[in-house]
Design a protein around this motif. Structure first.
Motif, PDB file in Angstrom:
ATOM      1  N   VAL A 208       0.838  -1.204   0.000  1.00 27.87           N
ATOM      2  CA  VAL A 208       0.000   0.000   0.000  1.00 27.87           C
ATOM      3  C   VAL A 208       0.868   1.248   0.000  1.00 27.87           C
ATOM      4  O   VAL A 208       0.663   2.180  -0.798  1.00 27.87           O
ATOM      5  N   PHE A 209       1.846   1.294   0.905  1.00 29.06           N
ATOM      6  CA  PHE A 209       2.756   2.438   0.972  1.00 29.06           C
ATOM      7  C   PHE A 209       3.507   2.608  -0.342  1.00 29.06           C
ATOM      8  O   PHE A 209       3.636   3.724  -0.859  1.00 29.06           O
ATOM      9  N   TYR A 210       3.999   1.497  -0.852  1.00 29.32           N
ATOM     10  CA  TYR A 210       4.821   1.547  -2.065  1.00 29.32           C
ATOM     11  C   TYR A 210       4.021   2.067  -3.255  1.00 29.32           C
ATOM     12  O   TYR A 210       4.478   2.949  -3.992  1.00 29.32           O
ATOM     13  N   ASN A 211       2.837   1.540  -3.470  1.00 32.68           N
ATOM     14  CA  ASN A 211       2.065   1.879  -4.662  1.00 32.68           C
ATOM     15  C   ASN A 211       1.312   3.197  -4.541  1.00 32.68           C
ATOM     16  O   ASN A 211       1.171   3.920  -5.535  1.00 32.68           O
ATOM     17  N   TRP A 212       0.831   3.549  -3.367  1.00 34.17           N
ATOM     18  CA  TRP A 212      -0.033   4.712  -3.229  1.00 34.17           C
ATOM     19  C   TRP A 212       0.685   5.959  -2.708  1.00 34.17           C
ATOM     20  O   TRP A 212       0.200   7.071  -2.917  1.00 34.17           O
ATOM     21  N   ILE A 213       1.795   5.775  -2.018  1.00 30.71           N
ATOM     22  CA  ILE A 213       2.494   6.923  -1.434  1.00 30.71           C
ATOM     23  C   ILE A 213       3.863   7.130  -2.067  1.00 30.71           C
ATOM     24  O   ILE A 213       4.208   8.235  -2.500  1.00 30.71           O
ATOM     25  N   TYR A 214       4.630   6.058  -2.144  1.00 27.79           N
ATOM     26  CA  TYR A 214       6.014   6.169  -2.613  1.00 27.79           C
ATOM     27  C   TYR A 214       6.107   6.364  -4.124  1.00 27.79           C
ATOM     28  O   TYR A 214       6.764   7.297  -4.605  1.00 27.79           O
ATOM     29  N   LEU A 215       5.478   5.477  -4.905  1.00 27.45           N
ATOM     30  CA  LEU A 215       5.614   5.550  -6.365  1.00 27.45           C
ATOM     31  C   LEU A 215       5.101   6.866  -6.968  1.00 27.45           C
ATOM     32  O   LEU A 215       5.721   7.376  -7.909  1.00 27.45           O
ATOM     33  N   PRO A 216       4.002   7.434  -6.475  1.00 27.73           N
ATOM     34  CA  PRO A 216       3.603   8.744  -7.016  1.00 27.73           C
ATOM     35  C   PRO A 216       4.676   9.818  -6.855  1.00 27.73           C
ATOM     36  O   PRO A 216       4.847  10.666  -7.749  1.00 27.73           O
ATOM     37  N   LYS A 217       5.412   9.796  -5.735  1.00 24.11           N
ATOM     38  CA  LYS A 217       6.524  10.740  -5.561  1.00 24.11           C
ATOM     39  C   LYS A 217       7.621  10.470  -6.581  1.00 24.11           C
ATOM     40  O   LYS A 217       8.166  11.399  -7.181  1.00 24.11           O
ATOM     41  N   GLN A 218       7.923   9.192  -6.786  1.00 24.97           N
ATOM     42  CA  GLN A 218       8.960   8.833  -7.746  1.00 24.97           C
ATOM     43  C   GLN A 218       8.539   9.215  -9.165  1.00 24.97           C
ATOM     44  O   GLN A 218       9.370   9.619  -9.981  1.00 24.97           O
ATOM     45  N   LYS A 219       7.264   9.093  -9.448  1.00 25.29           N
ATOM     46  CA  LYS A 219       6.759   9.493 -10.764  1.00 25.29           C
ATOM     47  C   LYS A 219       6.949  10.990 -10.995  1.00 25.29           C
ATOM     48  O   LYS A 219       7.337  11.422 -12.094  1.00 25.29           O
ATOM     49  N   ASP A 220       6.729  11.780  -9.954  1.00 27.13           N
ATOM     50  CA  ASP A 220       6.943  13.231 -10.063  1.00 27.13           C
ATOM     51  C   ASP A 220       8.405  13.551 -10.378  1.00 27.13           C
ATOM     52  O   ASP A 220       8.696  14.397 -11.227  1.00 27.13           O
ATOM     53  N   PHE A 221       9.319  12.872  -9.676  1.00 25.20           N
ATOM     54  CA  PHE A 221      10.745  13.099  -9.915  1.00 25.20           C
ATOM     55  C   PHE A 221      11.136  12.655 -11.325  1.00 25.20           C
ATOM     56  O   PHE A 221      11.952  13.302 -11.991  1.00 25.20           O
ATOM     57  N   TYR A 222      10.558  11.557 -11.784  1.00 25.02           N
ATOM     58  CA  TYR A 222      10.812  11.056 -13.132  1.00 25.02           C
ATOM     59  C   TYR A 222      10.385  12.086 -14.168  1.00 25.02           C
ATOM     60  O   TYR A 222      11.117  12.395 -15.121  1.00 25.02           O
ATOM     61  N   ASN A 223       9.191  12.643 -13.987  1.00 26.96           N
ATOM     62  CA  ASN A 223       8.679  13.631 -14.938  1.00 26.96           C
ATOM     63  C   ASN A 223       9.500  14.921 -14.920  1.00 26.96           C
ATOM     64  O   ASN A 223       9.663  15.583 -15.946  1.00 26.96           O
ATOM     65  N   GLN A 224      10.020  15.291 -13.737  1.00 28.35           N
ATOM     66  CA  GLN A 224      10.883  16.467 -13.646  1.00 28.35           C
ATOM     67  C   GLN A 224      12.204  16.234 -14.379  1.00 28.35           C
ATOM     68  O   GLN A 224      12.695  17.122 -15.087  1.00 28.35           O
ATOM     69  N   ALA A 225      12.777  15.052 -14.193  1.00 28.22           N
ATOM     70  CA  ALA A 225      14.094  14.768 -14.765  1.00 28.22           C
ATOM     71  C   ALA A 225      14.029  14.502 -16.260  1.00 28.22           C
ATOM     72  O   ALA A 225      14.965  14.844 -17.001  1.00 28.22           O
ATOM     73  N   PHE A 226      12.932  13.894 -16.723  1.00 31.33           N
ATOM     74  CA  PHE A 226      12.830  13.511 -18.130  1.00 31.33           C
ATOM     75  C   PHE A 226      11.497  14.006 -18.701  1.00 31.33           C
ATOM     76  O   PHE A 226      10.601  13.206 -19.010  1.00 31.33           O
ATOM     77  N   PRO A 227      11.349  15.325 -18.826  1.00 32.22           N
ATOM     78  CA  PRO A 227      10.063  15.889 -19.286  1.00 32.22           C
ATOM     79  C   PRO A 227       9.717  15.501 -20.724  1.00 32.22           C
ATOM     80  O   PRO A 227       8.541  15.538 -21.094  1.00 32.22           O
ATOM     81  N   ASN A 228      10.715  15.148 -21.524  1.00 35.78           N
ATOM     82  CA  ASN A 228      10.478  14.795 -22.921  1.00 35.78           C
ATOM     83  C   ASN A 228      10.534  13.285 -23.157  1.00 35.78           C
ATOM     84  O   ASN A 228      10.708  12.839 -24.294  1.00 35.78           O
ATOM     85  N   ALA A 229      10.401  12.528 -22.086  1.00 34.94           N
ATOM     86  CA  ALA A 229      10.500  11.075 -22.206  1.00 34.94           C
ATOM     87  C   ALA A 229       9.396  10.511 -23.099  1.00 34.94           C
ATOM     88  O   ALA A 229       8.236  10.930 -23.016  1.00 34.94           O
ATOM     89  N   LYS A 230       9.752   9.592 -23.964  1.00 35.34           N
ATOM     90  CA  LYS A 230       8.781   8.951 -24.845  1.00 35.34           C
ATOM     91  C   LYS A 230       7.914   7.953 -24.084  1.00 35.34           C
ATOM     92  O   LYS A 230       6.750   7.743 -24.427  1.00 35.34           O
ATOM     93  N   LEU A 231       8.516   7.337 -23.067  1.00 34.20           N
ATOM     94  CA  LEU A 231       7.783   6.362 -22.262  1.00 34.20           C
ATOM     95  C   LEU A 231       7.299   7.016 -20.975  1.00 34.20           C
ATOM     96  O   LEU A 231       8.017   7.812 -20.366  1.00 34.20           O
ATOM     97  N   THR A 232       6.099   6.688 -20.571  1.00 37.36           N
ATOM     98  CA  THR A 232       5.615   7.162 -19.283  1.00 37.36           C
ATOM     99  C   THR A 232       6.373   6.449 -18.168  1.00 37.36           C
ATOM    100  O   THR A 232       7.082   5.459 -18.402  1.00 37.36           O
ATOM    101  N   PHE A 233       6.207   6.934 -16.958  1.00 36.86           N
ATOM    102  CA  PHE A 233       6.859   6.312 -15.804  1.00 36.86           C
ATOM    103  C   PHE A 233       6.472   4.839 -15.702  1.00 36.86           C
ATOM    104  O   PHE A 233       7.323   3.968 -15.497  1.00 36.86           O
TER     105      PHE A 233
END
Length: 521
Positions: A208-233
């Motif tokens: 629950v923590f991993y999927n609902w709390i942790y991964l959304p934060k990691q997704k935000d960092f991913y989008n910040q670092a790779f805004p032009n990424a062809k693949l979604t997180f």
């Protein structure tokens, strides 16, 4: 495949590939033991002829010639890891859960700022370099997976511990809670009902923590670092070609893996090297044997409380054996004559010496593996993380004794040492495990070279991927099918009850009617 055949095979492949592959290895965590494993991957591939670039906080002093290092200068000091007293993390189940929650909460920002935004990493990101492959530790570093598509490369991850929730979902590996204990617990693969209950509960909380709390934060960092990424997180998370695990079934337990999850436990173990002269003499002249004491790379023996340090010293002073203690200070008060301390020791080479009879350890994955590779029994003093599980498995296998951190005293230390040294079963079981651990078709290094080059030869090796990767959580666990079966069962039960009720009423009415006719007659 023997060593010579592996080398020949690798050379043939390199000729067909050109000058070898360009490989980027990223170790963002900043943990020394984790970095040792990552460096072992990088050095193995560099020695096989590949051009390797390594992002690390711990630069190697004498790297191979085709081994470039991008150093995360200042990362350890900024994060505070260098000055942490990890003995403070000691505790039971609640402490482990708090530590896990802290990692989920604090690690994403720390790794993003310390590594992703490091000037040396940004310089590499903004360059025109291309890589064929990115190798990355999977320990809470999901945003870094984006480097694979940033450099138009294949992606391989590795785990410095065992297979966990974080690695299993990358390749759809099963993780049944009935016999696979959560790595933060001290359970083995044989659990009582109460242990299975706790293991199931902790695993669910973690998910629950991993999927609902942790991964959304990691997704935000991913989008910040790779805004032009062809693949979604989410797409990048599913685009992992291979997962290497720093474990082996002889030391942990047999588990079910898809073909792109590979065990390479012991990868960091090198051929035995000559010891420094003073250590060689100290070990050679120890006619009654030597006890080697090391609490790993993060835990520092110099940070033991005075009471616990004195407990070890007093217990050591009564021994006929010599003691080697990795102790980070230059001196230690009340040091007995049979004790030698050093701030750093070549652990693998010490454990390989025949006069070493016992290893006192915190139960880390690396030290446990090295000790059993050389057939040495252990006393485990676990503090946090997977150390409790590693020690518990060692105790269950019969080559170790548990010494609880909270129970450390002169008598408990002496009792643990005497138990292991005076009962031959501990040394016998350690040697038996060593024989099983060494009996492999390929060494860990040969396995790494083969499978990395397999992924490169086959364009990411999609043929290794389980079809389960295409299923949702509900589909993977057949929840949708079970739901339909349940509806069918409920519908069948309702219809059957309705029919039975109709039959009963018909029969009842018939009996009532007959009874009424008889009364009228």
């Amino acid at each position: 495949m023997n060593g010579r055949a592996a080398v020949v095979f690798s050379l043939i492949w390199l000729v067909s590939f050109g000058e070898g592959a360009k490989i980027l290895t990223i170790m963002p965590l900043g943990g020394k033991s984790h970095d040792i494993i990552g460096s072992a991957f990088a050095k193995t591939l560099a020695e096989a002829g590949h051009d390797v670039t390594v992002i690390t906080a711990y630069p190697v002093k004498s790297p191979p010639k085709n081994y470039r290092q991008i150093v995360l200068t200042g990362m350890l000091e900024k994060s505070g890891v260098a000055n942490m007293n990890f003995f403070d993390q000691h505790g039971g189940l609640i402490s482990s859960l708090i530590l896990l929650a802290f990692m989920y909460h604090g690690f994403p920002a720390m790794l993003y700022e310390g590594c992703m935004q490091h000037p040396n990493v940004e310089k590499l990101s903004n360059s025109n370099e291309k890589f064929d492959l990115v190798i990355l530790e999977s320990f809470l570093a999901e945003p870094f997976y984006g480097f694979a598509q940033h450099f138009d490369a294949q992606l391989i991850t590795f785990s410095a511990v065992a297979n966990t929730l974080w690695t299993n979902h990358l390749v759809a590996a099963p993780g049944p809670v009935s016999h696979e204990a959560h790595f933060m617990l001290h359970y083995t693969d044989r659990m009582t009902f109460s242990e299975r209950f706790v293991n199931t509960l902790v695993t669910l909380i973690d998910a629950v923590f991993y999927n609902w709390i942790y991964l959304p934060k990691q997704k935000d960092f991913y989008n910040q670092a790779f805004p032009n990424a062809k693949l979604t997180f989410e797409e990048q998370m599913r685009n992992v070609s291979l997962v290497f695990l720093n474990q082996h079934f002889t030391l942990s337990s047999p588990r079910s893996y898809p073909p792109n999850m590979i065990e390479v436990g012991g990868l960091q173990i090198e051929e035995q090297k000559p010891l420094p002269k003073d250590l060689q003499q100290y070990l050679d002249e120890a006619t009654d044997g030597v006890i080697y004491f090391c609490m790993g790379s993060n835990l520092k023996s110099a940070q033991f409380s005075v009471g616990k340090r004195e407990a070890f010293l007093k217990a050591f002073s009564k021994l006929k054996q010599r003691v080697l203690w990795k102790f980070e200070d230059d001196s230690i008060p009340n040091k007995p004559a049979n004790l030698m301390i050093k701030s750093w020791m070549p652990q693998n080479d010490i454990l390989a010496h025949p006069n070493v009879k016992l290893f006192i350890t915190h139960g880390g994955n690396l030290g446990t593996t090295e000790s059993l590779y050389h057939g040495k029994p252990m006393i485990g003093v676990p503090i946090f993380g997977d150390q409790m599980m590693n020690v518990e498995k060692s105790v269950r296998a019969g080559y170790a004794v548990l010494l609880k951190f909270s129970d450390i005293s002169e008598s408990s230390v002496s009792q643990a040492i005497n138990t292991v040294l005076n009962d031959p079963k501990y040394a016998r079981n350690a040697k038996l495990t060593s024989e099983r651990f060494r009996d492999k078709p390929m060494t860990p290094k040969q396995s790494v070279v083969y499978w990395v080059e397999y992924v490169l030869r086959h364009g990411g090796a999609p043929q290794l991927r389980s079809p389960a990767m295409e299923l949702s959580y509900l589909q993977y666990h057949s929840v949708d099918v079970l739901a339909v079966l349940l509806l069918i069962l409920i519908a069948s039960s309702v219809i059957s009850l309705y029919i039975l009720k109709k039959i009963y009423r018909t029969i009842f009415k018939s009996k009532v009617s007959k009874s009424s006719k008889k009364k009228r007659a």
